[in-house]
Scaffold this motif. Sequence first.
Motif, PDB file in Angstrom:
ATOM      1  N   PHE A  97      28.897  62.394 -54.744  1.00 49.87           N
ATOM      2  CA  PHE A  97      29.585  63.947 -54.298  1.00 49.87           C
ATOM      3  C   PHE A  97      28.433  64.843 -53.834  1.00 49.87           C
ATOM      4  O   PHE A  97      27.603  65.406 -54.838  1.00 49.87           O
ATOM      5  CB  PHE A  97      30.358  64.351 -55.272  1.00 49.87           C
ATOM      6  CG  PHE A  97      31.457  65.288 -54.911  1.00 49.87           C
ATOM      7  CD1 PHE A  97      31.334  66.362 -54.148  1.00 49.87           C
ATOM      8  CD2 PHE A  97      32.594  64.943 -55.213  1.00 49.87           C
ATOM      9  CE1 PHE A  97      32.248  67.306 -53.844  1.00 49.87           C
ATOM     10  CE2 PHE A  97      33.932  65.523 -54.981  1.00 49.87           C
ATOM     11  CZ  PHE A  97      33.631  66.698 -54.021  1.00 49.87           C
ATOM     12  N   PHE A 140      28.317  68.742 -53.193  1.00 53.14           N
ATOM     13  CA  PHE A 140      29.024  69.684 -53.302  1.00 53.14           C
ATOM     14  C   PHE A 140      28.828  70.904 -52.085  1.00 53.14           C
ATOM     15  O   PHE A 140      27.572  70.862 -51.773  1.00 53.14           O
ATOM     16  CB  PHE A 140      28.984  70.494 -54.596  1.00 53.14           C
ATOM     17  CG  PHE A 140      29.746  69.973 -55.646  1.00 53.14           C
ATOM     18  CD1 PHE A 140      30.918  69.993 -56.213  1.00 53.14           C
ATOM     19  CD2 PHE A 140      29.016  68.577 -56.200  1.00 53.14           C
ATOM     20  CE1 PHE A 140      31.425  69.053 -57.102  1.00 53.14           C
ATOM     21  CE2 PHE A 140      29.437  67.679 -57.225  1.00 53.14           C
ATOM     22  CZ  PHE A 140      30.892  68.098 -57.707  1.00 53.14           C
ATOM     23  N   THR A 158      28.392  73.694 -52.564  1.00 53.92           N
ATOM     24  CA  THR A 158      27.124  74.852 -53.132  1.00 53.92           C
ATOM     25  C   THR A 158      26.171  74.000 -53.515  1.00 53.92           C
ATOM     26  O   THR A 158      25.313  74.419 -54.055  1.00 53.92           O
ATOM     27  CB  THR A 158      27.821  75.686 -54.064  1.00 53.92           C
ATOM     28  OG1 THR A 158      28.560  74.879 -55.113  1.00 53.92           O
ATOM     29  CG2 THR A 158      28.785  76.848 -53.677  1.00 53.92           C
ATOM     30  N   ALA A 207      25.194  72.650 -56.063  1.00 50.55           N
ATOM     31  CA  ALA A 207      25.424  72.254 -57.616  1.00 50.55           C
ATOM     32  C   ALA A 207      24.055  71.442 -58.092  1.00 50.55           C
ATOM     33  O   ALA A 207      24.454  70.464 -58.752  1.00 50.55           O
ATOM     34  CB  ALA A 207      26.742  71.476 -57.851  1.00 50.55           C
ATOM     35  N   LEU A 208      23.024  71.887 -57.635  1.00 49.92           N
ATOM     36  CA  LEU A 208      21.693  71.274 -58.157  1.00 49.92           C
ATOM     37  C   LEU A 208      21.658  71.932 -59.421  1.00 49.92           C
ATOM     38  O   LEU A 208      22.215  73.298 -59.841  1.00 49.92           O
ATOM     39  CB  LEU A 208      20.437  71.847 -57.442  1.00 49.92           C
ATOM     40  CG  LEU A 208      20.373  71.138 -55.855  1.00 49.92           C
ATOM     41  CD1 LEU A 208      19.248  71.710 -55.203  1.00 49.92           C
ATOM     42  CD2 LEU A 208      20.741  69.705 -55.925  1.00 49.92           C
ATOM     43  N   PHE A 209      20.978  71.114 -60.409  1.00 49.19           N
ATOM     44  CA  PHE A 209      20.937  71.591 -61.926  1.00 49.19           C
ATOM     45  C   PHE A 209      19.712  72.760 -61.766  1.00 49.19           C
ATOM     46  O   PHE A 209      18.690  72.421 -61.676  1.00 49.19           O
ATOM     47  CB  PHE A 209      20.549  70.568 -62.910  1.00 49.19           C
ATOM     48  CG  PHE A 209      21.403  69.260 -62.745  1.00 49.19           C
ATOM     49  CD1 PHE A 209      22.876  69.568 -62.997  1.00 49.19           C
ATOM     50  CD2 PHE A 209      20.973  68.052 -62.597  1.00 49.19           C
ATOM     51  CE1 PHE A 209      23.779  68.447 -62.773  1.00 49.19           C
ATOM     52  CE2 PHE A 209      21.971  66.979 -62.632  1.00 49.19           C
ATOM     53  CZ  PHE A 209      23.399  67.336 -62.874  1.00 49.19           C
TER      54      PHE A 209
END
Lengths: 227, 226
Positions: free
Chosen positions: A80, A82, A84, A86-88
């Motif tokens: 998936f 995202f 945005t 959504a990297l950690f």
Amino acid sequence: MLEVDFQKKLPDFTLTARFAVREGEILVLSGPSGSGKTTILECLAGLQKPDRGYINLRGKMLFDKAEKINLPPHRRGIGFIFQTYALFEHMTVKDNILYGAARANGRKKREQLLLEVMDLLGISHLQNRYPTQLSGGEKQRVALARALVSEPVLLLLDEPLSALDRNLRERLRGELKQLHKQWGIPFVLVTHCRCEEQLASKVLRPLRFQARVIWTEAEAPQGHESG
Amino acid sequence: MSDEALAALLLSFRVALLATAVASVSGVACARLLARAQFPGKEMLEAVLLLPLVLPPTVVGFGLLLLLGRKGPLAWVFPGQVLFTWWAAVIASAVVAFPLMYQNAKAAFESVDINQERAARTLGAGEVRVFFTVSLPLAWPGIMAGLVLAFARALGEFGATLMVAGNIPGQTQTAPMAIYFAVEAGDYRTAVPLVAIVLLFSFAVIFWLNWWSSNKVVPYALRRRG
């Protein structure tokens, strides 16, 4: 092959999704915001639960209301991307990518996978940076790398290009296409922007009937749907 | 320093550390479970969890006396008599420290970007791995703040502890109690060293926690802003 036929009640309307994606295809779901695109992706990934119907990927039921099957996202093997990314944010680029590789056995194999995918996406020089030190295009590539090392059998992309400026968009579109060819897994991409439709092997648009929104390829020939 | 004062000091630290451990594990667990859950009666449950924060310590102490007494509904949890042992002091301190931990941890979990947790799931991480590798590290600054406050509250606990553990020198007498009773008796030679040590120790702990969290957490928190 992905086969989807489900319904989900949303606050403003009932969402119906009925389509199939063959191996090697890129399906683009193109519609205005609020037409349930992201909900469809999240249902496929197991982040949301449909009310009725089924989702079948390569002959395996991921969700089947009748059989009470609902595999959790971590057992679906679906990548998936995202909107945005959504990297950690507490991990370096390298650790972000390795996170997806946990399923690969052995440190050596993981490192190998990491090098391969960083090379493929041209992000080797970024490996010790943190996400906040990356540009939009770089984040996008890291998110792709992270998803790909988990060796998904299907990749979902939520508006992957719309956050980027025009020049970058052109380039990344080409890269996505290239990546798709190399990886050989189907993509499902949602967008509200025609600019992303060029990637598609197939484009779906929503049909609206009062309190229903239907995403299907069966009943409406291409070019006659309402947007 | 007298043996009794030393014993009170050691007991205080032991009680505060244990109480902080209990309060932090249970506080973080409750916070995680409730941060994104929606169910009827949630507000009610939260109010109950936060109650020890607003109640006068003597009311908490009285409640614990009823709950933990010989015929109390929670007496079965602990083997033998727990009231007027130092374990009762741990329980009292943990109960009053819990809301601080819970409140901070909950706010911290709620502020974590839900998509990072979801991304972890799509990458093959089960709930336990998501919690320890994504949610907890991202919520860490808030949890750290809760930890510091909970420890401070546990170390300073007086009212409820006095009621459930009593003031038995060498057994249940903690430093705040020893200080109180020494001052009351005009015995400043006992009180002042105790005050000084508690002050120094508290300062050192807070200083260390801050230093540690800034080395562990701030590097990426700063990058986040910059």
